[in-house]
Design a protein around this motif. Sequence first.
Motif, PDB file in Angstrom:
ATOM      1  N   CYS A 161       0.860  -1.194   0.000  1.00  0.00           N
ATOM      2  CA  CYS A 161       0.000   0.000   0.000  1.00  0.00           C
ATOM      3  C   CYS A 161       0.889   1.234   0.000  1.00  0.00           C
ATOM      4  O   CYS A 161       1.637   1.468   0.961  1.00  0.00           O
ATOM      5  CB  CYS A 161      -0.919  -0.012   1.216  1.00  0.00           C
ATOM      6  SG  CYS A 161      -1.958   1.470   1.334  1.00  0.00           S
ATOM      7  N   CYS A 201      -7.010  -0.997   2.044  1.00  0.00           N
ATOM      8  CA  CYS A 201      -5.982  -1.872   2.610  1.00  0.00           C
ATOM      9  C   CYS A 201      -6.605  -3.189   3.072  1.00  0.00           C
ATOM     10  O   CYS A 201      -7.623  -3.194   3.746  1.00  0.00           O
ATOM     11  CB  CYS A 201      -5.282  -1.208   3.790  1.00  0.00           C
ATOM     12  SG  CYS A 201      -3.905  -0.176   3.323  1.00  0.00           S
ATOM     13  N   LYS A 209       0.159   3.682   2.907  1.00  0.00           N
ATOM     14  CA  LYS A 209       0.723   3.256   4.187  1.00  0.00           C
ATOM     15  C   LYS A 209       2.235   3.453   4.206  1.00  0.00           C
ATOM     16  O   LYS A 209       2.798   3.835   5.232  1.00  0.00           O
ATOM     17  CB  LYS A 209       0.371   1.794   4.448  1.00  0.00           C
ATOM     18  CG  LYS A 209       0.659   1.355   5.849  1.00  0.00           C
ATOM     19  CD  LYS A 209       0.080  -0.016   6.106  1.00  0.00           C
ATOM     20  CE  LYS A 209       0.278  -0.407   7.557  1.00  0.00           C
ATOM     21  NZ  LYS A 209      -0.347  -1.694   7.860  1.00  0.00           N
ATOM     22  N   GLU A 256      -3.191   3.489   6.908  1.00  0.00           N
ATOM     23  CA  GLU A 256      -3.832   2.604   5.941  1.00  0.00           C
ATOM     24  C   GLU A 256      -4.877   3.352   5.122  1.00  0.00           C
ATOM     25  O   GLU A 256      -5.527   4.278   5.616  1.00  0.00           O
ATOM     26  CB  GLU A 256      -4.496   1.434   6.657  1.00  0.00           C
ATOM     27  CG  GLU A 256      -3.518   0.467   7.259  1.00  0.00           C
ATOM     28  CD  GLU A 256      -4.196  -0.776   7.798  1.00  0.00           C
ATOM     29  OE1 GLU A 256      -5.416  -0.899   7.689  1.00  0.00           O
ATOM     30  OE2 GLU A 256      -3.462  -1.625   8.316  1.00  0.00           O
TER      31      GLU A 256
END
Length: 93
Positions: free
Chosen positions: A8, A21, A11, A17
């Motif tokens: 991600c 995610c 992130k 997040e």
Amino acid sequence: MEEHMLPCMNKQLFGVECPGCGTQRAIAFLLEGEFYEAFKIFPAIYTMGLFFILLGLHLIDRNRNYSKLVITSAILNGAVILIAYFIKMYFKL
């Protein structure tokens, strides 16, 4: 399979997040038959599956009109994603 998953970027860059995610891990859990684990990781996995099934029907079966169902499932999916994201951020799960 987990070695080939994309990280991600949100992130990695910001340390927070994103609402999506867990999607890849949830799909991996579904493929392994771990349905509850998939739901725990990403609760919208089932509404997303419903959305893609309805979207596929809409694109394949031109005789019936699935547009209202596709729109409704997209709204439901978006709501589940956002609610799960805020719960996850609020309780730091």
